[in-house]
Scaffold this motif. Structure first.
Motif, PDB file in Angstrom:
ATOM      1  N   ARG A 248       2.708  -0.040   9.009  1.00 31.49           N
ATOM      2  CA  ARG A 248       3.510  -1.150   8.485  1.00 31.49           C
ATOM      3  C   ARG A 248       3.005  -2.483   9.022  1.00 31.49           C
ATOM      4  O   ARG A 248       2.907  -3.476   8.280  1.00 31.49           O
ATOM      5  CB  ARG A 248       4.981  -0.936   8.857  1.00 31.49           C
ATOM      6  CG  ARG A 248       5.945  -1.847   8.115  1.00 31.49           C
ATOM      7  CD  ARG A 248       7.399  -1.454   8.366  1.00 31.49           C
ATOM      8  NE  ARG A 248       7.698  -0.109   7.874  1.00 31.49           N
ATOM      9  CZ  ARG A 248       8.924   0.425   7.908  1.00 31.49           C
ATOM     10  NH1 ARG A 248       9.943  -0.264   8.428  1.00 31.49           N
ATOM     11  NH2 ARG A 248       9.135   1.637   7.424  1.00 31.49           N
ATOM     12  N   LEU A 249       2.669  -2.532  10.308  1.00 33.24           N
ATOM     13  CA  LEU A 249       2.127  -3.756  10.891  1.00 33.24           C
ATOM     14  C   LEU A 249       0.794  -4.126  10.259  1.00 33.24           C
ATOM     15  O   LEU A 249       0.517  -5.306  10.001  1.00 33.24           O
ATOM     16  CB  LEU A 249       1.976  -3.598  12.400  1.00 33.24           C
ATOM     17  CG  LEU A 249       3.258  -3.645  13.231  1.00 33.24           C
ATOM     18  CD1 LEU A 249       2.960  -3.277  14.679  1.00 33.24           C
ATOM     19  CD2 LEU A 249       3.880  -5.043  13.172  1.00 33.24           C
ATOM     20  N   ALA A 250      -0.042  -3.137  10.020  1.00 35.29           N
ATOM     21  CA  ALA A 250      -1.333  -3.404   9.379  1.00 35.29           C
ATOM     22  C   ALA A 250      -1.132  -4.011   7.993  1.00 35.29           C
ATOM     23  O   ALA A 250      -1.847  -4.949   7.594  1.00 35.29           O
ATOM     24  CB  ALA A 250      -2.142  -2.111   9.281  1.00 35.29           C
ATOM     25  N   TRP A 251      -0.156  -3.489   7.259  1.00 39.29           N
ATOM     26  CA  TRP A 251       0.172  -4.035   5.937  1.00 39.29           C
ATOM     27  C   TRP A 251       0.613  -5.482   6.057  1.00 39.29           C
ATOM     28  O   TRP A 251       0.158  -6.357   5.300  1.00 39.29           O
ATOM     29  CB  TRP A 251       1.254  -3.177   5.302  1.00 39.29           C
ATOM     30  CG  TRP A 251       2.088  -3.831   4.234  1.00 39.29           C
ATOM     31  CD1 TRP A 251       3.411  -4.140   4.312  1.00 39.29           C
ATOM     32  CD2 TRP A 251       1.662  -4.230   2.927  1.00 39.29           C
ATOM     33  NE1 TRP A 251       3.837  -4.714   3.146  1.00 39.29           N
ATOM     34  CE2 TRP A 251       2.782  -4.779   2.272  1.00 39.29           C
ATOM     35  CE3 TRP A 251       0.450  -4.165   2.256  1.00 39.29           C
ATOM     36  CZ2 TRP A 251       2.718  -5.272   0.988  1.00 39.29           C
ATOM     37  CZ3 TRP A 251       0.392  -4.661   0.956  1.00 39.29           C
ATOM     38  CH2 TRP A 251       1.512  -5.204   0.334  1.00 39.29           C
ATOM     39  N   GLU A 252       1.471  -5.775   7.019  1.00 36.84           N
ATOM     40  CA  GLU A 252       1.984  -7.141   7.187  1.00 36.84           C
ATOM     41  C   GLU A 252       0.885  -8.111   7.600  1.00 36.84           C
ATOM     42  O   GLU A 252       0.979  -9.318   7.330  1.00 36.84           O
ATOM     43  CB  GLU A 252       3.118  -7.142   8.211  1.00 36.84           C
ATOM     44  CG  GLU A 252       4.359  -6.408   7.713  1.00 36.84           C
ATOM     45  CD  GLU A 252       5.416  -6.233   8.787  1.00 36.84           C
ATOM     46  OE1 GLU A 252       5.149  -6.609   9.964  1.00 36.84           O
ATOM     47  OE2 GLU A 252       6.504  -5.717   8.462  1.00 36.84           O
ATOM     48  N   GLN A 253      -0.150  -7.612   8.243  1.00 43.16           N
ATOM     49  CA  GLN A 253      -1.260  -8.463   8.666  1.00 43.16           C
ATOM     50  C   GLN A 253      -2.375  -8.543   7.625  1.00 43.16           C
ATOM     51  O   GLN A 253      -3.436  -9.103   7.875  1.00 43.16           O
ATOM     52  CB  GLN A 253      -1.813  -7.970  10.003  1.00 43.16           C
ATOM     53  CG  GLN A 253      -0.826  -8.131  11.146  1.00 43.16           C
ATOM     54  CD  GLN A 253      -1.410  -7.798  12.495  1.00 43.16           C
ATOM     55  OE1 GLN A 253      -2.623  -7.888  12.701  1.00 43.16           O
ATOM     56  NE2 GLN A 253      -0.572  -7.420  13.433  1.00 43.16           N
ATOM     57  N   GLY A 254      -2.131  -7.985   6.450  1.00 43.49           N
ATOM     58  CA  GLY A 254      -3.091  -8.099   5.357  1.00 43.49           C
ATOM     59  C   GLY A 254      -4.322  -7.224   5.480  1.00 43.49           C
ATOM     60  O   GLY A 254      -5.359  -7.521   4.879  1.00 43.49           O
ATOM     61  N   LEU A 255      -4.204  -6.121   6.219  1.00 44.47           N
ATOM     62  CA  LEU A 255      -5.361  -5.266   6.464  1.00 44.47           C
ATOM     63  C   LEU A 255      -5.411  -4.027   5.565  1.00 44.47           C
ATOM     64  O   LEU A 255      -6.381  -3.271   5.634  1.00 44.47           O
ATOM     65  CB  LEU A 255      -5.369  -4.819   7.932  1.00 44.47           C
ATOM     66  CG  LEU A 255      -5.498  -5.931   8.964  1.00 44.47           C
ATOM     67  CD1 LEU A 255      -5.209  -5.400  10.357  1.00 44.47           C
ATOM     68  CD2 LEU A 255      -6.882  -6.563   8.898  1.00 44.47           C
ATOM     69  N   VAL A 256      -4.376  -3.827   4.772  1.00 45.73           N
ATOM     70  CA  VAL A 256      -4.297  -2.610   3.958  1.00 45.73           C
ATOM     71  C   VAL A 256      -4.913  -2.804   2.584  1.00 45.73           C
ATOM     72  O   VAL A 256      -5.710  -1.973   2.127  1.00 45.73           O
ATOM     73  CB  VAL A 256      -2.834  -2.137   3.844  1.00 45.73           C
ATOM     74  CG1 VAL A 256      -2.687  -1.079   2.763  1.00 45.73           C
ATOM     75  CG2 VAL A 256      -2.349  -1.591   5.187  1.00 45.73           C
ATOM     76  N   ASP A 257      -4.574  -3.889   1.906  1.00 46.69           N
ATOM     77  CA  ASP A 257      -5.108  -4.106   0.567  1.00 46.69           C
ATOM     78  C   ASP A 257      -6.633  -4.192   0.606  1.00 46.69           C
ATOM     79  O   ASP A 257      -7.217  -4.921   1.424  1.00 46.69           O
ATOM     80  CB  ASP A 257      -4.537  -5.384  -0.035  1.00 46.69           C
ATOM     81  CG  ASP A 257      -3.108  -5.203  -0.507  1.00 46.69           C
ATOM     82  OD1 ASP A 257      -2.630  -4.058  -0.534  1.00 46.69           O
ATOM     83  OD2 ASP A 257      -2.458  -6.216  -0.830  1.00 46.69           O
ATOM     84  N   LYS A 258      -7.279  -3.426  -0.249  1.00 44.07           N
ATOM     85  CA  LYS A 258      -8.729  -3.356  -0.394  1.00 44.07           C
ATOM     86  C   LYS A 258      -9.418  -2.736   0.821  1.00 44.07           C
ATOM     87  O   LYS A 258     -10.645  -2.759   0.922  1.00 44.07           O
ATOM     88  CB  LYS A 258      -9.321  -4.741  -0.691  1.00 44.07           C
ATOM     89  CG  LYS A 258      -8.795  -5.358  -1.979  1.00 44.07           C
ATOM     90  CD  LYS A 258      -9.435  -6.698  -2.249  1.00 44.07           C
ATOM     91  CE  LYS A 258      -8.890  -7.306  -3.537  1.00 44.07           C
ATOM     92  NZ  LYS A 258      -9.495  -8.627  -3.844  1.00 44.07           N
ATOM     93  N   GLY A 259      -8.642  -2.163   1.738  1.00 43.26           N
ATOM     94  CA  GLY A 259      -9.209  -1.512   2.904  1.00 43.26           C
ATOM     95  C   GLY A 259      -9.058  -0.003   2.828  1.00 43.26           C
ATOM     96  O   GLY A 259      -8.526   0.546   1.862  1.00 43.26           O
ATOM     97  N   LEU A 260      -9.520   0.681   3.874  1.00 42.88           N
ATOM     98  CA  LEU A 260      -9.341   2.122   4.003  1.00 42.88           C
ATOM     99  C   LEU A 260      -8.203   2.384   4.974  1.00 42.88           C
ATOM    100  O   LEU A 260      -8.165   1.804   6.068  1.00 42.88           O
ATOM    101  CB  LEU A 260     -10.612   2.790   4.533  1.00 42.88           C
ATOM    102  CG  LEU A 260     -11.605   3.325   3.491  1.00 42.88           C
ATOM    103  CD1 LEU A 260     -12.164   2.196   2.650  1.00 42.88           C
ATOM    104  CD2 LEU A 260     -12.728   4.094   4.172  1.00 42.88           C
ATOM    105  N   VAL A 261      -7.266   3.226   4.579  1.00 48.87           N
ATOM    106  CA  VAL A 261      -6.206   3.689   5.456  1.00 48.87           C
ATOM    107  C   VAL A 261      -6.500   5.145   5.780  1.00 48.87           C
ATOM    108  O   VAL A 261      -6.594   5.983   4.884  1.00 48.87           O
ATOM    109  CB  VAL A 261      -4.821   3.532   4.807  1.00 48.87           C
ATOM    110  CG1 VAL A 261      -3.738   4.083   5.729  1.00 48.87           C
ATOM    111  CG2 VAL A 261      -4.559   2.062   4.480  1.00 48.87           C
TER     112      VAL A 261
END
Length: 220
Positions: A123-136
Motif C-alpha cells: 500500500r505504501l509503495a502504491w501511495e509513493q507512485g512505485l506500483v504503476d508501470k512497475g513490477l510487483v
C-alpha cells in the motif's frame, strides 16, 4: 563427462543442460521466453514440479521484460526477495528496487489499518507512485498479493506485471487463484502451495536477463 568444479561458467552451462535434458525426458520442455523463466526457477529450486505449476497470463514475460528494459521500479513484499534480485543489473537498466516491510511507517500503517506489514508495504509503495508501470513481486505473503489485487480492482493500480508466488498453507493457493482471475494486468503465478522467495527472485532475474539480452548460462 565431468564438469570442473572450479569453473562457475562450466557448472552453470552443465546445470542448464541437465535441466533441459530432464524436461525433455519428462515431456515438459517449454519454448519461447517462458522457457527462460521456468528453467531458472528449476535451476534455483531443483524442483521440476515448477514446469507444470508455473502459469503465465498471455504476454506476461514480454511485458515484464519490456518494463524492466524501460527502467521500471520493482516492489517486493519481503526483504528476502529484495536481497536476491540482481540490483546492479536492474540499476544498469535504469530501474530501482523497493521493499517497505521493515519501514517504521509500514508497521504504523499495519497497526492502524489492521493489516499485515507486507500488505501495508504494498500500500505504501502504491501511495509513493512505485506500483504503476512497475513490477510487483510477491514471494512470501498472500496478504500482500491480496493487497495488490485490491489496488488493481478498487484503485485502478496498473503495474506492468504482478509476480504472485507466495509459499505456505494459509490462503496461499487461494490468493494465487484470485490473481489468475485478474484481467487488468499481466501476471505470473505458481499454482498451489509451492513458491517462495527463491522462486520470486528467479523469475525477476530471468526477466532481467531477457531485458538485458544476457544468456541464461552466463554467470553473474
Amino acid at each position: 563427462m565431468s564438469t570442473p568444479l572450479n569453473d562457475p561458467t562450466a557448472i552453470t552451462v552443465r546445470s542448464f543442460a541437465i535441466i533441459r535434458q530432464e524436461l525433455e525426458r519428462l515431456g515438459l520442455a517449454w519454448a519461447g521466453p517462458e522457457a527462460a523463466v521456468v528453467e531458472r526457477i528449476i535451476h534455483s529450486t531443483a524442483d521440476f514440479d515448477f514446469a507444470t505449476i508455473t502459469h503465465f497470463a498471455p504476454g506476461a514475460v514480454q511485458a515484464g521484460a519490456a518494463a524492466l528494459g524501460r527502467g521500471c521500479p520493482v516492489v517486493t513484499d519481503v526483504n528476502m526477495v529484495r536481497a536476491g534480485i540482481s540490483e546492479s543489473r536492474l540499476q544498469a537498466l535504469g530501474g530501482s528496487l523497493h521493499c517497505f516491510v521493515a519501514d517504521p511507517a509500514c508497521a504504523t500503517r499495519a497497526r492502524a489499518s489492521g493489516i499485515t506489514r507486507s500488505a501495508a508495504g504494498i500500500r505504501l509503495a502504491w501511495e509513493q507512485g512505485l506500483v504503476d508501470k512497475g513490477l510487483v513481486v510477491i514471494g512470501n505473503a498472500p496478504t500482500a498479493l491480496y493487497e495488490i489485487i485490491r489496488l488493481v480492482e478498487q484503485e485502478q493500480a496498473c503495474p506492468a506485471l504482478v509476480i504472485g508466488v507466495p509459499v505456505g498453507f494459509v490462503s496461499t493457493a487461494e490468493s494465487k487463484e484470485a490473481l489468475t482471475r485478474l484481467r487488468q494486468v499481466p501476471w505470473i503465478v505458481t499454482q498451489g502451495r509451492k513458491g517462495g522467495s527463491p522462486v520470486a527472485v528467479a523469475i525477476v532475474n530471468a526477466l532481467l536477463r531477457l531485458a538485458a539480452n544476457v544468456p541464461a548460462t552466463e554467470t553473474d
